[in-house]
Design a protein around this motif. Structure first.
Motif, PDB file in Angstrom:
ATOM      1  N   ALA A  94       0.994  -1.387   0.009  1.00  0.00           N
ATOM      2  CA  ALA A  94       0.064  -0.021  -0.080  1.00  0.00           C
ATOM      3  C   ALA A  94       0.774   1.328  -0.017  1.00  0.00           C
ATOM      4  CB  ALA A  94      -1.031  -0.061   1.327  1.00  0.00           C
ATOM      5  N   GLY A  95       2.002   1.281   0.010  1.00  0.00           N
ATOM      6  CA  GLY A  95       3.276   2.216  -0.219  1.00  0.00           C
ATOM      7  C   GLY A  95       3.939   2.562   0.955  1.00  0.00           C
ATOM      8  N   ALA A  96       3.876   1.841   2.130  1.00  0.00           N
ATOM      9  CA  ALA A  96       4.826   1.972   3.218  1.00  0.00           C
ATOM     10  C   ALA A  96       6.140   1.635   3.111  1.00  0.00           C
ATOM     11  CB  ALA A  96       4.121   1.281   4.321  1.00  0.00           C
ATOM     12  N   GLU A  97       7.072   2.279   3.647  1.00  0.00           N
ATOM     13  CA  GLU A  97       8.564   2.013   3.735  1.00  0.00           C
ATOM     14  C   GLU A  97       8.638   0.985   4.919  1.00  0.00           C
ATOM     15  OE1 GLU A  97      10.959   5.313   1.575  1.00  0.00           O
ATOM     16  OE2 GLU A  97      10.306   5.723   3.640  1.00  0.00           O
ATOM     17  N   VAL A  98       9.645   0.131   4.884  1.00  0.00           N
ATOM     18  CA  VAL A  98      10.025  -0.899   5.797  1.00  0.00           C
ATOM     19  C   VAL A  98      11.494  -0.911   6.133  1.00  0.00           C
ATOM     20  CG1 VAL A  98       9.878  -3.157   6.478  1.00  0.00           C
ATOM     21  CG2 VAL A  98       7.991  -2.539   4.862  1.00  0.00           C
ATOM     22  N   ALA A  99      11.841  -0.735   7.354  1.00  0.00           N
ATOM     23  CA  ALA A  99      13.221  -0.801   7.766  1.00  0.00           C
ATOM     24  C   ALA A  99      13.499  -1.618   9.217  1.00  0.00           C
ATOM     25  CB  ALA A  99      13.517   0.550   8.206  1.00  0.00           C
ATOM     26  N   SER A 100      14.496  -2.444   8.739  1.00  0.00           N
ATOM     27  CA  SER A 100      14.989  -3.610   9.741  1.00  0.00           C
ATOM     28  C   SER A 100      16.227  -3.271  10.510  1.00  0.00           C
ATOM     29  CB  SER A 100      14.859  -4.845   9.278  1.00  0.00           C
ATOM     30  OG  SER A 100      15.989  -5.407   8.388  1.00  0.00           O
ATOM     31  N   PHE A 101      16.172  -3.303  11.771  1.00  0.00           N
ATOM     32  CA  PHE A 101      17.545  -3.049  12.468  1.00  0.00           C
ATOM     33  C   PHE A 101      18.277  -4.480  12.899  1.00  0.00           C
ATOM     34  CE2 PHE A 101      15.474   0.878  14.273  1.00  0.00           C
ATOM     35  CZ  PHE A 101      15.569   1.524  13.247  1.00  0.00           C
TER      36      PHE A 101
ATOM     37  N   ALA B  74      21.533  -5.893   4.840  1.00  0.00           N
ATOM     38  CA  ALA B  74      22.521  -5.911   6.047  1.00  0.00           C
ATOM     39  C   ALA B  74      21.978  -6.573   7.079  1.00  0.00           C
ATOM     40  CB  ALA B  74      23.043  -4.802   6.022  1.00  0.00           C
ATOM     41  N   THR B  75      22.983  -7.175   7.874  1.00  0.00           N
ATOM     42  CA  THR B  75      22.503  -7.680   9.384  1.00  0.00           C
ATOM     43  C   THR B  75      23.738  -7.510  10.193  1.00  0.00           C
ATOM     44  OG1 THR B  75      21.242  -9.256  10.328  1.00  0.00           O
ATOM     45  CG2 THR B  75      22.924 -10.047   8.946  1.00  0.00           C
ATOM     46  N   HIS B  76      23.635  -8.071  11.307  1.00  0.00           N
ATOM     47  CA  HIS B  76      25.006  -8.256  12.114  1.00  0.00           C
ATOM     48  C   HIS B  76      25.862  -9.256  11.477  1.00  0.00           C
ATOM     49  CE1 HIS B  76      27.741  -8.587  15.359  1.00  0.00           C
ATOM     50  NE2 HIS B  76      26.909  -7.545  16.299  1.00  0.00           N
ATOM     51  N   TRP B  77      27.170  -8.803  11.593  1.00  0.00           N
ATOM     52  CA  TRP B  77      28.252  -9.813  10.784  1.00  0.00           C
ATOM     53  C   TRP B  77      28.229 -11.029  11.649  1.00  0.00           C
ATOM     54  CZ3 TRP B  77      31.967 -11.179  13.985  1.00  0.00           C
ATOM     55  CH2 TRP B  77      32.195 -10.428  15.097  1.00  0.00           C
TER      56      TRP B  77
ATOM     57  N   LYS C 200      28.125  -4.213   4.842  1.00  0.00           N
ATOM     58  CA  LYS C 200      27.602  -2.772   4.679  1.00  0.00           C
ATOM     59  C   LYS C 200      26.902  -2.495   5.945  1.00  0.00           C
ATOM     60  CE  LYS C 200      26.858  -1.987  -0.233  1.00  0.00           C
ATOM     61  NZ  LYS C 200      25.851  -1.465  -1.103  1.00  0.00           N
ATOM     62  N   ILE C 201      26.860  -1.148   6.508  1.00  0.00           N
ATOM     63  CA  ILE C 201      25.943  -0.750   7.582  1.00  0.00           C
ATOM     64  C   ILE C 201      24.845  -0.615   7.277  1.00  0.00           C
ATOM     65  CG2 ILE C 201      26.428   1.734   7.528  1.00  0.00           C
ATOM     66  CD1 ILE C 201      27.730   1.280  10.294  1.00  0.00           C
ATOM     67  N   MET C 202      24.466  -0.228   5.883  1.00  0.00           N
ATOM     68  CA  MET C 202      23.002  -0.201   5.769  1.00  0.00           C
ATOM     69  C   MET C 202      22.756  -0.444   4.089  1.00  0.00           C
ATOM     70  SD  MET C 202      22.325   3.815   5.791  1.00  0.00           S
ATOM     71  CE  MET C 202      23.366   4.233   7.079  1.00  0.00           C
TER      72      MET C 202
ATOM     73  N   GLY D  72      25.225  -4.511  12.325  1.00  0.00           N
ATOM     74  CA  GLY D  72      25.185  -4.846  13.533  1.00  0.00           C
ATOM     75  C   GLY D  72      24.784  -3.914  14.620  1.00  0.00           C
ATOM     76  N   ALA D  73      23.980  -4.117  15.693  1.00  0.00           N
ATOM     77  CA  ALA D  73      23.949  -3.466  16.746  1.00  0.00           C
ATOM     78  C   ALA D  73      23.603  -2.080  16.672  1.00  0.00           C
ATOM     79  CB  ALA D  73      25.293  -3.392  17.756  1.00  0.00           C
ATOM     80  N   TYR D  74      24.489  -1.029  17.081  1.00  0.00           N
ATOM     81  CA  TYR D  74      24.175   0.317  17.060  1.00  0.00           C
ATOM     82  C   TYR D  74      24.131   1.116  15.789  1.00  0.00           C
ATOM     83  CZ  TYR D  74      23.456   0.443  22.109  1.00  0.00           C
ATOM     84  OH  TYR D  74      23.048   0.031  23.451  1.00  0.00           O
ATOM     85  N   SER D  75      24.710   0.335  14.710  1.00  0.00           N
ATOM     86  CA  SER D  75      24.495   0.828  13.449  1.00  0.00           C
ATOM     87  C   SER D  75      23.005   1.310  12.946  1.00  0.00           C
ATOM     88  CB  SER D  75      25.165  -0.125  12.506  1.00  0.00           C
ATOM     89  OG  SER D  75      24.300  -1.224  12.324  1.00  0.00           O
ATOM     90  N   TYR D  76      21.843   0.843  13.861  1.00  0.00           N
ATOM     91  CA  TYR D  76      20.514   1.362  13.376  1.00  0.00           C
ATOM     92  C   TYR D  76      20.589   2.757  13.769  1.00  0.00           C
ATOM     93  CZ  TYR D  76      19.080   2.585  18.266  1.00  0.00           C
ATOM     94  OH  TYR D  76      18.916   3.407  19.479  1.00  0.00           O
ATOM     95  N   LEU D  77      21.214   3.328  14.306  1.00  0.00           N
ATOM     96  CA  LEU D  77      21.401   4.982  14.465  1.00  0.00           C
ATOM     97  C   LEU D  77      21.870   5.454  13.059  1.00  0.00           C
ATOM     98  CD1 LEU D  77      23.356   5.194  17.775  1.00  0.00           C
ATOM     99  CD2 LEU D  77      20.856   5.521  17.445  1.00  0.00           C
ATOM    100  N   ASN D  78      22.865   4.813  12.471  1.00  0.00           N
ATOM    101  CA  ASN D  78      23.283   5.506  11.116  1.00  0.00           C
ATOM    102  C   ASN D  78      21.851   5.329  10.256  1.00  0.00           C
ATOM    103  OD1 ASN D  78      25.753   4.000  12.481  1.00  0.00           O
ATOM    104  ND2 ASN D  78      26.138   5.914  11.471  1.00  0.00           N
ATOM    105  N   LEU D  79      21.231   4.305  10.280  1.00  0.00           N
ATOM    106  CA  LEU D  79      20.046   4.245   9.452  1.00  0.00           C
ATOM    107  C   LEU D  79      18.943   5.067   9.695  1.00  0.00           C
ATOM    108  CD1 LEU D  79      18.666   2.873   7.143  1.00  0.00           C
ATOM    109  CD2 LEU D  79      17.828   0.917   8.863  1.00  0.00           C
ATOM    110  N   LEU D  80      18.785   5.438  10.933  1.00  0.00           N
ATOM    111  CA  LEU D  80      17.897   6.473  11.384  1.00  0.00           C
ATOM    112  C   LEU D  80      18.301   7.804  10.837  1.00  0.00           C
ATOM    113  CD1 LEU D  80      16.879   5.699  14.978  1.00  0.00           C
ATOM    114  CD2 LEU D  80      15.152   5.819  13.158  1.00  0.00           C
ATOM    115  N   VAL D  81      19.278   8.154  10.903  1.00  0.00           N
ATOM    116  CA  VAL D  81      19.879   9.452  10.434  1.00  0.00           C
ATOM    117  C   VAL D  81      19.764   9.642   9.047  1.00  0.00           C
ATOM    118  CG1 VAL D  81      21.893  10.996  10.116  1.00  0.00           C
ATOM    119  CG2 VAL D  81      21.552   9.916  12.667  1.00  0.00           C
ATOM    120  N   TYR D  82      19.927   8.441   8.310  1.00  0.00           N
ATOM    121  CA  TYR D  82      19.704   8.541   7.137  1.00  0.00           C
ATOM    122  C   TYR D  82      18.365   8.583   6.578  1.00  0.00           C
ATOM    123  CZ  TYR D  82      19.747   6.707   2.004  1.00  0.00           C
ATOM    124  OH  TYR D  82      19.580   6.547   0.667  1.00  0.00           O
ATOM    125  N   LEU D  83      17.403   8.028   7.241  1.00  0.00           N
ATOM    126  CA  LEU D  83      15.997   8.135   6.946  1.00  0.00           C
ATOM    127  C   LEU D  83      15.481   9.683   7.422  1.00  0.00           C
ATOM    128  CD1 LEU D  83      14.763   4.875   8.510  1.00  0.00           C
ATOM    129  CD2 LEU D  83      14.688   5.453   6.087  1.00  0.00           C
TER     130      LEU D  83
END
Length: 329
Positions: free
Chosen positions: A105-112, A131-134, A153-155, A166-177
């Protein structure tokens, strides 16, 4: 405003992913207000039950809404689900059709982090990078061979689907979003407020290569053990094939199938892992380390080292060996 659904799965879930995402996106709204603009996000926790007990009951999360109460959302956040991934998927199976329906329906999806396992179970990652935890890269490849896992890759981003490493790289994806939806200026402000490295894009420097022996091919295991015991020497594919009484083509095919690396890649990774450890704990210079792991050509060593770690040998030494760094000053 964009509606953000932060999923609260059942079982053992990353509270950091859930609370951290809520806090940072809420701060984006406050930043927007301070700039005289309207808030950007409506942020809600969405789950399968009114209460989700976490950490063996130590914490309880009360979602704002159940999935059937969310008719339309713009961004779905999937946190890391810990423990046995098959059990986590079974326990939260009801979330999968809802995620697929919202995406269509148009939603974006992000996994950490290892939330990528749950995202992959939806089928939405088939044929896409992820990407996922190495640490769980081999397990992920075994469960989802149709997904293109890029464990350095981190994202990743593809067709409105995002994954982080991995782990706190979710912060980098959040900033990207945030940069994508609110602009670079807001992303920089948020990165500064939470002290996030805004342009970090690789988890290669953090990867610890531990070999890939979760397979049943005994000949390949013997080849791996020989490489690991003799990494200081020059090892060739033909040499290993002769040692195991296998044809070169057969060895290469079986090795790639069992380990997800070619023989040459595996030799390189074992040598570079040994070099990394030397650079972390010893006071040897780069050339000494290079010779100790069986390289004689400095350009070749530096090229392979940077390809695997994302850093030059000197950069890696300076990042992880403080004693060596201080002794140079």
């Amino acid at each position: 405003m964009k509606h953000v659904s932060i999923l609260v799965p059942g079982g053992h879930t990353s509270l950091t992913n859930i609370e951290g995402t809520y806090q940072i996106l809420a701060e984006v709204n406050e930043t927007q207000k301070a700039m005289g603009k309207a808030p950007l996000f409506t942020i809600q926790l969405v789950g399968l039950s009114r209460e989700a007990r976490q950490r063996n009951g130590l914490f309880t999360i009360a979602p704002d809404l159940l999935i059937e109460e969310v008719k339309r959302t713009d961004l779905i956040i999937i946190p890391a689900l810990f423990g046995d991934q098959t059990s986590a998927l079974t326990r939260n199976q009801a979330l999968i059709p809802w995620i697929v329906e919202q995406y269509k329906a148009g939603a974006e999806v992000a996994s950490f982090c290892i939330g990528a396992f749950f995202l992959a179970a939806t089928g939405l990652l088939n044929g896409k990078q992820c990407a996922t935890h190495w640490r769980l890269a081999n397990e992920f490849r075994a469960m989802f061979p149709e997904v293109n896992l890029v464990d350095d890759k981190i994202m990743t981003e593809e067709d409105g689907i995002y994954t982080s490493g991995g782990a706190y790289s979710y912060l980098n994806l959040l900033v990207y979003l945030i940069e994508k939806h609110a602009g670079r200026d807001v992303a920089i402000l948020i990165a500064k407020a939470f002290m996030i490295d805004i342009d970090r894009n690789s988890q290669s420097p953090f990867i610890i290569f531990q070999g890939q022996k979760a397979h049943e091919d005994e000949s390949v295991k013997k080849a791996q053990e020989y490489i690991e015991a003799n990494f200081q020497d020059r090892i060739t594919v033909d040499q290993l094939a002769d040692l195991l009484a296998l044809g070169r083509r057969s060895l290469e095919r079986r090795f790639k199938s069992a380990t997800a690396n070619t023989v040459v890649e595996y030799i390189q990774r074992v040598k570079i892992e040994a070099a990394k450890k030397d650079l972390e704990i010893s006071r040897k210079n780069v050339n000494e380390v290079m010779f100790d792991v069986g390289y004689s050509d400095s350009k070749s060593f530096r090229t392979v080292f940077k390809k695997i770690t994302g850093l030059s040998p000197i950069e890696y030494r300076n990042k992880y060996n403080k004693e060596a760094l201080f002794s140079d000053n």
